[in-house]
Structure formats: structure tokens, C-alpha cells
Scaffold this motif. Structure first.
Motif, PDB file in Angstrom:
ATOM      1  N   GLU A  12       0.396  -9.743 -10.578  1.00 54.68           N
ATOM      2  CA  GLU A  12      -0.646 -10.613 -10.012  1.00 54.68           C
ATOM      3  C   GLU A  12      -1.438  -9.910  -8.922  1.00 54.68           C
ATOM      4  OE1 GLU A  12       0.855 -14.360  -8.470  1.00 54.68           O
ATOM      5  OE2 GLU A  12       1.601 -14.796 -10.500  1.00 54.68           O
ATOM      6  N   ILE A  13      -0.732  -9.156  -8.095  1.00 54.40           N
ATOM      7  CA  ILE A  13      -1.384  -8.496  -6.957  1.00 54.40           C
ATOM      8  C   ILE A  13      -2.151  -7.247  -7.386  1.00 54.40           C
ATOM      9  CG2 ILE A  13      -0.977  -7.351  -4.710  1.00 54.40           C
ATOM     10  CD1 ILE A  13      -0.527 -10.375  -4.661  1.00 54.40           C
ATOM     11  N   TYR A  14      -1.528  -6.448  -8.261  1.00 50.21           N
ATOM     12  CA  TYR A  14      -2.114  -5.132  -8.567  1.00 50.21           C
ATOM     13  C   TYR A  14      -2.689  -5.015  -9.989  1.00 50.21           C
ATOM     14  CZ  TYR A  14       0.211  -3.512  -4.258  1.00 50.21           C
ATOM     15  OH  TYR A  14       0.620  -3.337  -2.959  1.00 50.21           O
ATOM     16  N   LYS A  56       4.672   1.257  -8.302  1.00 57.73           N
ATOM     17  CA  LYS A  56       4.137   2.155  -9.339  1.00 57.73           C
ATOM     18  C   LYS A  56       3.520   3.355  -8.618  1.00 57.73           C
ATOM     19  CE  LYS A  56       1.676   2.406 -13.562  1.00 57.73           C
ATOM     20  NZ  LYS A  56       0.292   2.716 -13.773  1.00 57.73           N
ATOM     21  N   PRO A  57       3.945   4.575  -9.002  1.00 55.30           N
ATOM     22  CA  PRO A  57       3.353   5.760  -8.373  1.00 55.30           C
ATOM     23  C   PRO A  57       1.870   5.852  -8.709  1.00 55.30           C
ATOM     24  CG  PRO A  57       5.315   6.324  -9.652  1.00 55.30           C
ATOM     25  CD  PRO A  57       4.980   4.909  -9.982  1.00 55.30           C
ATOM     26  N   ARG A  58       1.099   6.456  -7.819  1.00 60.49           N
ATOM     27  CA  ARG A  58      -0.324   6.689  -8.062  1.00 60.49           C
ATOM     28  C   ARG A  58      -0.564   8.192  -8.229  1.00 60.49           C
ATOM     29  NH1 ARG A  58      -3.901   2.526  -5.976  1.00 60.49           N
ATOM     30  NH2 ARG A  58      -5.418   4.205  -5.801  1.00 60.49           N
ATOM     31  N   THR A  59      -1.726   8.519  -8.733  1.00 60.95           N
ATOM     32  CA  THR A  59      -2.005   9.950  -8.903  1.00 60.95           C
ATOM     33  C   THR A  59      -2.739  10.498  -7.680  1.00 60.95           C
ATOM     34  OG1 THR A  59      -3.922   9.250 -10.141  1.00 60.95           O
ATOM     35  CG2 THR A  59      -2.016   9.969 -11.418  1.00 60.95           C
ATOM     36  N   TYR A  66       1.985  -4.491  -0.152  1.00 63.23           N
ATOM     37  CA  TYR A  66       1.815  -5.946  -0.096  1.00 63.23           C
ATOM     38  C   TYR A  66       3.194  -6.568   0.092  1.00 63.23           C
ATOM     39  CZ  TYR A  66       0.682 -10.749  -1.331  1.00 63.23           C
ATOM     40  OH  TYR A  66       0.534 -12.114  -1.296  1.00 63.23           O
ATOM     41  N   SER A  67       3.307  -7.531   1.007  1.00 62.94           N
ATOM     42  CA  SER A  67       4.582  -8.234   1.173  1.00 62.94           C
ATOM     43  C   SER A  67       4.432  -9.698   0.783  1.00 62.94           C
ATOM     44  CB  SER A  67       5.046  -8.168   2.628  1.00 62.94           C
ATOM     45  OG  SER A  67       6.124  -9.071   2.797  1.00 62.94           O
TER      46      SER A  67
END
Ligand code: GLA
Length: 386
Positions: A12-14, A56-59, A66-67
Motif C-alpha cells: 500500500e505504501i510503496y 526491498k533493496p533499491r538500486t 515508513y512506520s
């Protein structure tokens, strides 16, 4: 908390799916309070209330946090070279870990999208902050495949508190969260960092966590004040003795030297630190010998010392603990820094419902709002959970 609920919220957030999940516990301290910055012993354990992360890792080098516990804070977005402390902002804890991770020459390979959700009551004295620090320590070592040992991460967490957040806390919280083992408490000598895992066998008894629901406000300044008072008392003792920490003194040695302190308040503070350390040694011995009643009495003595000598309890904690004594607890005391937060009670398993009801009734009548109660389950430290 389930993996699927974390995944749903992350999506939902990302607007994408997370790849990895982590957990770090909170902690309770069974006995040995306000001794960790005095070179004394503590006896904490990690608990099943804790903090979860989905990521999730980013490149690129962007970090998004986010909490679920602080939705009003929204998504915080920054890079690993933009790590500023912000007061009253939960992201200061992860930012502090990112900062000291890099200062200790560990590579920061790429950014992440991370969602965090905790079930430790914030400001409740169960180390929600150490839980977040150790959670991120685990994430960094695991994601970047850096062989950093757990004790180094524990010290990094304390560094975050001392140098980034500005609380002069000892090492207990990060140690308990970072080194915890299921069903065991940690007898830690904070002077040498030698420790021993001690099985917590409570026979027919159960530890109940009692939350005052009083958020700590001035905790940090009073906490630092207590620490300074102990340092001052030690300095005065050192004018007539070569003692290096309050934790190094027996009760008798302390009695012989007390006159050098020359101030009633400072004598009370130092007496607590010295006697509490000795009580911790006795309590662990009692637990090992299955002398639970003695263990309970020492918990009670610890609370009395924190109430009258160290003066860090307050009406809410005192009401809970005194009521617990009246309603059959084998032992009860505040846990953590004090000034609100939580207390512990050792209660017969078949009495816990009646106990919680009776104590809550007393608490509500005196304080005007309800307390919360949770059975404590002793678990292992930070984990990758999926
Ligand atoms: C807080 C601090 C710990 C310890 C306790 C009191 O939890 O973070 O280092 O000093 O208070 O025992």
C-alpha cells in the motif's frame, strides 16, 4: 504481526512487494536497575514484543522509511550522506545506525524501501528504541553481507543513543535486545562486558508486564541527572579510596566510605547503585537455586530502593507495584529507566486473571485511567524472519 499483513501494508505504501522481513525484540530487566552506567550487573532478557521490518533493496542510494506506528510522519526519504538528528522523530534511530555503520568503515552499498511496525508500547520502558537500532543493525549486516559481530552492533546502538540522540544511557538495552536467547536472561557485568546466560525457570509462576500507560516526558533529562549524581558521588569517594566504579564496592565497603560523599542526595543515589548491584548477584543465585521467593523479595527490595533512594518511580509505578504486592505477587518492581513506563510482577499462573483485574482496579481508582498487562515471553535476539 504476520508476514502477510506486513506485505499488504508495504504494498500500500510503496506500490510494490517487499523481499525480506526482519524482527528485533524489546527487553525487560528482571533486576539490576540503573547499575549499567555504574559498572554494575544487570539481568535483562529479550521479549516477544518487538519491532518488525519489511523491505526491498533499491538500486540507487535513496532510503525510504515508513512506520505503521507513526503514520502522520509519512514516508521519510533521504540518502546515506544526509543523516541529521531530528528530535521526537523515530527515524533518528535508523539514521543514527546508518551514520555509525559508515563511520566504522562499513560499506553502504545501496538504498532501501523499508516499512517498520512495532508492538512495543512507545515510551513504555521496554526499549522500543534499542529494538529499532538492533533491527537496523541486523538489516545492514544481512543485506550487505558484512561479517559484523553482534557485540559490535550492540556498541553501535549505544553510540547512537549517546552521540546522536543525546541520552547518556548504558549498554543494557542494546545488549539485552542484541544478545537475547529464548527462555534465558543475561547476567551482564557492565564493567567487563563478561556475561552469562541463565535459564529462567519460574515453576508455576509467570512474569506479567504491567504498563502504567504514562508516557515519559522529562525522562531523558532526569536520566542524565541521575547519571551525573552517581559520577559526582564516585568522584568524592575517590578522594579517600581508589575505587573505580560504584559497582566494584560491597555494601560494607560502601558503608565505611560513605562519609566522604557528604551530601544526603548523593549518598542515596550511590547507595542504590552499590546495593542494587549486590542484590542482582544474590537474585541470580536465588534463581539458579530455584529459590523463587527469595528472588521475589529481592525484586521488591529493588523497587523500594528505586522509590526511596534513587527516586525514579513516581505515583503510577508505585501504585502498580504496591498493588501487585497486595494481590499476591511473589515479587514486583519497576523495570527500565522509570519515571513511568512498565513494571514487572511474578504471579502464579492460575492467578494471573484475578491478579490483573485486581491491580487494574486499584490503578484506575488511584490514577484515573487503566493500566495494560502483557505476559512476558522470553525470546531470541534479532532475526531474519522470511
Ligand atoms: C534505560 C537505559 C539503560 C539503563 C536503564 C536503567 O533503559 O537505556 O541503559 O540505564 O534505563 O537500568
Amino acid at each position: 504481526m504476520t508476514i502477510s499483513s506486513l506485505s499488504t501494508q508495504f504494498a500500500e505504501i510503496y506500490q510494490q512487494q517487499p523481499t525480506d522481513f526482519y524482527f528485533a525484540p524489546g527487553r525487560i530487566n528482571l533486576i539490576g536497575e540503573h547499575t549499567d552506567y555504574n559498572g554494575g550487573r544487570v539481568f535483562p532478557c529479550a521479549i516477544s514484543l518487538g519491532t518488525y521490518a519489511a523491505l526491498k533493496p533499491r538500486t540507487d542510494q535513496t532510503i525510504r522509511l515508513y512506520s505503521v506506528n507513526f503514520p502522520e510522519a509519512g514516508i521519510s526519504e533521504f540518502t546515506a550522506d544526509q543523516l541529521e538528528f531530528v528530535a521526537q522523530d523515530w527515524t533518528s534511530y535508523p539514521k543514527g545506525m546508518f551514520k555509525f555503520w559508515q563511520e566504522h568503515q562499513h560499506p553502504f552499498l545501496h538504498g532501501f524501501d523499508i516499512l517498520v511496525q512495532g508492538n512495543i508500547p512507545a515510551g513504555g520502558g521496554l526499549s522500543s528504541s534499542a529494538s529499532i537500532e538492533m533491527l537496523f543493525g541486523k538489516i545492514l549486516t544481512d543485506q550487505f553481507q558484512e561479517p559484523v559481530d553482534q557485540l559490535t552492533l550492540v556498541k553501535m546502538g549505544q553510540e547512537v543513543e549517546n552521540k546522536f540522540i543525546g541520552v547518556q544511557s548504558g549498554i543494557m538495552d542494546q545488549f539485552a535486545v542484541g544478545m537475547g536467547q529464548a527462555e534465558q536472561a543475561i547476567l551482564l557485568d557492565t564493567n567487563t562486558l563478561k556475561y552469562e546466560m541463565v535459564p529462567v525457570h519460574l515453576q508455576q509462576y509467570q512474569i506479567i508486564i504491567m504498563n502504567t500507560n504514562k508516557k515519559r516526558t522529562l525522562a531523558d533529562s532526569k536520566y542524565n541527572e541521575r547519571r551525573q549524581e552517581c559520577e559526582e558521588a564516585l568522584k568524592r569517594l575517590q578522594t579517600i579510596s581508589d575505587v573505580t566504579t560504584l559497582g566494584a564496592l560491597t555494601k560494607d565497603e560502601f558503608d565505611t566510605l560513605t562519609y566522604a560523599i557528604g551530601d544526603e542526595t548523593l549518598i542515596k543515589r550511590a547507595r542504590h547503585a552499590v546495593f542494587e548491584n549486590q542484590r542482582t548477584i544474590q537474585a541470580v543465585q536465588a534463581l539458579k537455586n530455584n529459590q523463587l521467593q527469595t528472588f521475589g523479595h529481592l525484586m521488591n527490595a529493588s523497587h523500594i530502593s528505586l522509590e526511596y533512594d534513587y527516586e525514579v518511580t513516581g505515583i503510577e509505578l508505585d501504585t502498580l507495584v504496591h498493588s501487585a504486592w497486595q494481590h499476591g505477587a511473589l515479587g514486583a518492581r519497576m523495570t527500565g529507566a522509570g519515571f513511568g513506563g512498565c513494571a514487572l510482577a511474578l504471579v502464579a499462573q492460575d492467578q494471573t486473571d484475578n491478579f490483573m483485574q485486581a491491580v487494574n482496579q486499584d490503578y484506575q481508582a488511584r490514577i484515573g485511567y487503566a493500566a495494560d498487562f502483557y505476559p512476558a515471553k522470553i525470546v531470541a535476539g534479532p532475526q531474519k524472519i522470511h
